[in-house]
Design a protein around this motif. Structure first.
Motif, PDB file in Angstrom:
ATOM      1  N   ALA A 224       0.820  -1.211   0.000  1.00  0.00           N
ATOM      2  CA  ALA A 224       0.000   0.000   0.000  1.00  0.00           C
ATOM      3  C   ALA A 224       0.855   1.263   0.000  1.00  0.00           C
ATOM      4  O   ALA A 224       0.623   2.193  -0.789  1.00  0.00           O
ATOM      5  CB  ALA A 224      -0.945  -0.013   1.208  1.00  0.00           C
ATOM      6  N   ALA A 225       1.866   1.310   0.875  1.00  0.00           N
ATOM      7  CA  ALA A 225       2.707   2.508   0.970  1.00  0.00           C
ATOM      8  C   ALA A 225       3.465   2.802  -0.329  1.00  0.00           C
ATOM      9  O   ALA A 225       3.500   3.963  -0.766  1.00  0.00           O
ATOM     10  CB  ALA A 225       3.679   2.375   2.142  1.00  0.00           C
TER      11      ALA A 225
ATOM     12  N   TYR B 255       2.502   2.218  -3.302  1.00  0.00           N
ATOM     13  CA  TYR B 255       1.513   2.756  -4.235  1.00  0.00           C
ATOM     14  C   TYR B 255       1.285   4.246  -3.984  1.00  0.00           C
ATOM     15  O   TYR B 255       1.240   5.051  -4.920  1.00  0.00           O
ATOM     16  CB  TYR B 255       0.189   2.001  -4.090  1.00  0.00           C
ATOM     17  CG  TYR B 255      -0.181   1.200  -5.315  1.00  0.00           C
ATOM     18  CD1 TYR B 255      -0.451   1.843  -6.516  1.00  0.00           C
ATOM     19  CD2 TYR B 255      -0.272  -0.183  -5.275  1.00  0.00           C
ATOM     20  CE1 TYR B 255      -0.789   1.115  -7.644  1.00  0.00           C
ATOM     21  CE2 TYR B 255      -0.597  -0.920  -6.393  1.00  0.00           C
ATOM     22  CZ  TYR B 255      -0.861  -0.263  -7.581  1.00  0.00           C
ATOM     23  OH  TYR B 255      -1.189  -0.981  -8.691  1.00  0.00           O
ATOM     24  N   VAL B 256       1.130   4.602  -2.730  1.00  0.00           N
ATOM     25  CA  VAL B 256       0.888   6.011  -2.392  1.00  0.00           C
ATOM     26  C   VAL B 256       2.087   6.865  -2.781  1.00  0.00           C
ATOM     27  O   VAL B 256       1.942   7.932  -3.407  1.00  0.00           O
ATOM     28  CB  VAL B 256       0.574   6.148  -0.889  1.00  0.00           C
ATOM     29  CG1 VAL B 256       0.435   7.627  -0.512  1.00  0.00           C
ATOM     30  CG2 VAL B 256      -0.702   5.396  -0.536  1.00  0.00           C
TER      31      VAL B 256
ATOM     32  N   PHE C 286       2.324   7.278  -6.578  1.00  0.00           N
ATOM     33  CA  PHE C 286       1.339   8.235  -7.100  1.00  0.00           C
ATOM     34  C   PHE C 286       1.775   9.671  -6.822  1.00  0.00           C
ATOM     35  O   PHE C 286       1.675  10.546  -7.696  1.00  0.00           O
ATOM     36  CB  PHE C 286      -0.020   7.954  -6.467  1.00  0.00           C
ATOM     37  CG  PHE C 286      -1.067   8.972  -6.814  1.00  0.00           C
ATOM     38  CD1 PHE C 286      -1.649   8.992  -8.072  1.00  0.00           C
ATOM     39  CD2 PHE C 286      -1.456   9.928  -5.891  1.00  0.00           C
ATOM     40  CE1 PHE C 286      -2.610   9.943  -8.401  1.00  0.00           C
ATOM     41  CE2 PHE C 286      -2.411  10.876  -6.202  1.00  0.00           C
ATOM     42  CZ  PHE C 286      -2.990  10.884  -7.465  1.00  0.00           C
ATOM     43  N   ILE C 287       2.262   9.916  -5.613  1.00  0.00           N
ATOM     44  CA  ILE C 287       2.691  11.276  -5.251  1.00  0.00           C
ATOM     45  C   ILE C 287       3.840  11.736  -6.141  1.00  0.00           C
ATOM     46  O   ILE C 287       3.838  12.859  -6.663  1.00  0.00           O
ATOM     47  CB  ILE C 287       3.084  11.333  -3.760  1.00  0.00           C
ATOM     48  CG1 ILE C 287       1.852  11.119  -2.881  1.00  0.00           C
ATOM     49  CG2 ILE C 287       3.744  12.665  -3.429  1.00  0.00           C
ATOM     50  CD1 ILE C 287       2.161  10.999  -1.406  1.00  0.00           C
TER      51      ILE C 287
ATOM     52  N   TRP D 101      -7.677  11.950  -4.159  1.00  0.00           N
ATOM     53  CA  TRP D 101      -7.780  10.596  -3.617  1.00  0.00           C
ATOM     54  C   TRP D 101      -8.649   9.703  -4.499  1.00  0.00           C
ATOM     55  O   TRP D 101      -8.402   8.498  -4.622  1.00  0.00           O
ATOM     56  CB  TRP D 101      -8.319  10.623  -2.190  1.00  0.00           C
ATOM     57  CG  TRP D 101      -9.747  11.101  -2.056  1.00  0.00           C
ATOM     58  CD1 TRP D 101     -10.159  12.380  -1.868  1.00  0.00           C
ATOM     59  CD2 TRP D 101     -10.933  10.296  -2.088  1.00  0.00           C
ATOM     60  NE1 TRP D 101     -11.539  12.443  -1.790  1.00  0.00           N
ATOM     61  CE2 TRP D 101     -12.030  11.169  -1.915  1.00  0.00           C
ATOM     62  CE3 TRP D 101     -11.169   8.932  -2.247  1.00  0.00           C
ATOM     63  CZ2 TRP D 101     -13.355  10.715  -1.903  1.00  0.00           C
ATOM     64  CZ3 TRP D 101     -12.482   8.477  -2.238  1.00  0.00           C
ATOM     65  CH2 TRP D 101     -13.551   9.366  -2.065  1.00  0.00           C
TER      66      TRP D 101
ATOM     67  N   PHE E  79      -6.601   8.647  -7.502  1.00  0.00           N
ATOM     68  CA  PHE E  79      -5.708   7.549  -7.112  1.00  0.00           C
ATOM     69  C   PHE E  79      -6.450   6.219  -7.055  1.00  0.00           C
ATOM     70  O   PHE E  79      -6.015   5.223  -7.646  1.00  0.00           O
ATOM     71  CB  PHE E  79      -5.075   7.870  -5.761  1.00  0.00           C
ATOM     72  CG  PHE E  79      -4.273   6.740  -5.185  1.00  0.00           C
ATOM     73  CD1 PHE E  79      -3.081   6.342  -5.771  1.00  0.00           C
ATOM     74  CD2 PHE E  79      -4.706   6.070  -4.051  1.00  0.00           C
ATOM     75  CE1 PHE E  79      -2.331   5.309  -5.244  1.00  0.00           C
ATOM     76  CE2 PHE E  79      -3.974   5.030  -3.517  1.00  0.00           C
ATOM     77  CZ  PHE E  79      -2.780   4.648  -4.116  1.00  0.00           C
TER      78      PHE E  79
END
Length: 310
Positions: free
Chosen positions: A100-101, A103-104, A107-108, A214, A217
């Motif tokens: 999960a991390a 992916y975030v 994206f950023i 969000w 994303f």
């Protein structure tokens, strides 16, 4: 008429001969990989299954057949429930930190950050080339509850740092962070490649429609990069559960009171700590069945919604 029939059969025979040759060549090309898999994958698996039905301490010349006794002893062990719970918690934390991390962060860096992308990529990937043993030692020093940097800062603020290696629950979180520090960089680069392949025009069109970041994303980037995401999902579980063994063995030895023991460490502990090869093999088979069950759930419920165009 006979000449016509003979001429008609000739291409058919030629096609059969060519098809047979292609099969021989195909099997010949597959043979080396098949032999290697048989030697290093299938044979150890079958031998482990075989050993799980015997009582053997690796020193006796003979093995005593005990049937399902090893499996019964595993399931009736008071620590088995805790070991399974720890294994599930490890998997959950590794998915959060290493799936999960990334992916975030990807994206950023792909759609939010405008400058310094190459620096951030290099800084995030750097820990993946450092030995996990070295990384574990660094974390042990940083998180030392008496003299470590974190403890020093906490004392200056009037706080106390718990002895995490002796704290139920917290020890698993810290060990997962140590492992994720090593795995995160590689997973991030892989996910970054998938996220970067999402067409910028789609994201810009969503922004023109005032779609929240969000939702861009979750509803655009994640689905359109899911083919990469499914690979990282499997990699996070398999690699994470293998790598977590190192900090467990170096720092806690499965303690306190099995608070940090998972199925993989239980295999090692039973085999080389108690010399119970049969029990260790039973734990190994259970670990394999757990991985197989997770893969079954992934292919049944996750694979159907994967977007493969990118």
């Amino acid at each position: 008429m006979h000449a016509v029939l003979t001429a008609g059969r000739a291409p058919y025979r030629l096609g059969l001969r060519r098809s047979w040759r292609e099969r021989v060549v195909s099997y010949g090309l597959l043979a080396p990989a098949t032999v290697l898999f048989a030697i290093f994958m299938f044979y150890p698996l079958l031998y482990t299954l075989y050993l799980s039905f015997f009582d053997w301490n690796m020193t006796r010349p003979t093995k005593e057949f005990v049937g399902l006794e090893n499996y019964i002893s595993v399931f009736t062990d008071p620590a088995f429930g805790k070991i399974m719970g720890n294994t599930g918690l490890y998997i959950l934390l590794l998915l959060v930190f290493d799936f999960a991390a990334p992916y975030v962060f990807s994206f950023i860096l792909s759609f939010v950050v405008k400058k310094g992308k190459n620096f951030y990529k290099s800084a995030i990937f750097l820990p993946s080339v450092i030995s996990l043993v070295v990384g574990t030692m660094i974390f042990v020093w940083i998180l030392n509850p008496i003299s470590g940097p974190v403890a020093t800062v906490a004392k200056a603020l009037g706080l106390t740092v718990p002895i995490w290696s002796n704290t139920q629950g917290l020890v698993i979180v810290v060990l997962s962070i140590m492992t994720s520090w090593k795995i995160f960089g590689y997973n991030f680069i892989v996910v970054m490649a998938g996220v970067s392949s999402v067409p910028m025009e789609v994201v810009e069109a969503a922004r023109l429609d005032n779609i929240p970041t969000w939702r861009i994303f979750l509803n655009i980037v994640v689905p359109m990069s899911s083919s990469t995401g499914i690979y990282v999902l499997i990699l996070s579980i398999v690699t994470g559960m293998q790598q977590i063994f190192t900090p467990i063995n170096m720092v806690t030895k499965g303690g306190p009171d099995n608070a940090s023991t998972n199925l993989i460490y239980a295999v090692y502990d039973q085999a080389f700590g108690f010399f119970k090869t049969g029990t260790a093999s039973a734990y190994a088979i259970l670990m394999m069945l757990l991985f197989g069950f997770l893969l079954f759930l992934e292919f049944k419920f996750v694979e159907k919604s994967v977007y493969y165009e990118n």
